[in-house]
Scaffold this motif. Sequence first.
Motif, PDB file in Angstrom:
ATOM      1  N   PHE A  11      11.651  -3.610   6.228  1.00  0.00           N
ATOM      2  CA  PHE A  11      11.048  -2.404   5.668  1.00  0.00           C
ATOM      3  C   PHE A  11      12.124  -1.410   5.224  1.00  0.00           C
ATOM      4  N   ASN A  50       6.966   5.435   0.001  1.00  0.00           N
ATOM      5  CA  ASN A  50       5.509   5.535   0.052  1.00  0.00           C
ATOM      6  C   ASN A  50       4.860   4.200  -0.294  1.00  0.00           C
ATOM      7  N   HIS A  51       3.609   4.021   0.096  1.00  0.00           N
ATOM      8  CA  HIS A  51       2.900   2.766  -0.126  1.00  0.00           C
ATOM      9  C   HIS A  51       1.414   2.981   0.093  1.00  0.00           C
ATOM     10  N   ASN A 102      -0.436   0.057   1.445  1.00  0.00           N
ATOM     11  CA  ASN A 102      -0.749  -1.248   2.025  1.00  0.00           C
ATOM     12  C   ASN A 102      -1.359  -1.080   3.414  1.00  0.00           C
ATOM     13  N   VAL A 161       0.638  -2.698   6.302  1.00  0.00           N
ATOM     14  CA  VAL A 161       1.835  -1.940   6.645  1.00  0.00           C
ATOM     15  C   VAL A 161       1.468  -0.719   7.482  1.00  0.00           C
ATOM     16  N   LYS A 162       0.337  -0.104   7.180  1.00  0.00           N
ATOM     17  CA  LYS A 162      -0.097   1.079   7.929  1.00  0.00           C
ATOM     18  C   LYS A 162      -0.266   0.760   9.421  1.00  0.00           C
ATOM     19  N   GLU A 199       3.116   0.804  10.927  1.00  0.00           N
ATOM     20  CA  GLU A 199       3.558   2.199  11.031  1.00  0.00           C
ATOM     21  C   GLU A 199       2.954   2.881  12.251  1.00  0.00           C
ATOM     22  N   LYS A 214       9.167  -4.708   2.358  1.00  0.00           N
ATOM     23  CA  LYS A 214       8.033  -3.804   2.141  1.00  0.00           C
ATOM     24  C   LYS A 214       8.433  -2.337   2.321  1.00  0.00           C
ATOM     25  N   ALA A 270       7.602   1.433   3.652  1.00  0.00           N
ATOM     26  CA  ALA A 270       6.807   1.983   4.759  1.00  0.00           C
ATOM     27  C   ALA A 270       7.374   3.338   5.148  1.00  0.00           C
TER      28      ALA A 270
END
Length: 249
Positions: A117, A121-122, A124, A127-128, A131, A188, A190
């Motif tokens: 990672f 910003n994203h 997905n 991914v959240k 996080e 990705k 994140a």
Amino acid sequence: MKFYLIALFTILFTTSSMAQSILIDPGHGGEDCGAKGKIWIKKTLKVICEKDIALSIAKIIHKRLSKNYSAYLTRSLDRTVTLEERAELADKIKADIFISIHINASTSKSSHGLETFYLDNHDNAAVKKVEEVENKNTKGEQVIINKILADLVIDRTAPSSRKMAKLVHHEISTKISKKYKITDRGVKPAIFYVMALSKRPSILLEVGFMTNPRELKKLITKRFQSDYAHAVASGIEKYFQKKKSPPLL
């Protein structure tokens, strides 16, 4: 004359490398075990903590990078280090980059794979979820402050972080994913507060899944940890080589 030029080139290149400062962050520590995994070892069910694998890998990365760079660890022992303390250390040593080592977890034992990672910003959903796990110790007003800080830091660091993430992940993918048959989940974007607080180009590595017994069996071996750490270090070296070429004679 030829010998003099070679010697001068070596001095300039070494000085340029040593000028780079790297902060390596083994996730969790002390009272914070991080993710937990269970595995049978010699007919005994053992509980393995994320913090221990992260520290082991971080130490190997540190040892290799220290040969050519100014490398530091946020912790070299099993102790509690807050996100703010990790960020303060990054400022203190004037780190050029920040690397955070973590091991993933899931409610499903079948979840598997490694991923890298970088701060950006994203939108997905998967991914959240990651996080939420890594940012879970931050609450109240601090969450709002960290979100604002993240937005400010992203504009300045995202391009470099993305470039570093791709180079490091390429090394991990080619040297680890295939050799150990671990799924490559990719690179990705994140928002992890530990990266935002560091305020510099940063990546967060999820080495594999603690909650997958088959994968955990690989993660705890010294051979895997060494191979993974050297792949990461190789990616970091390539990042600095591409970022700043040796001075021309």
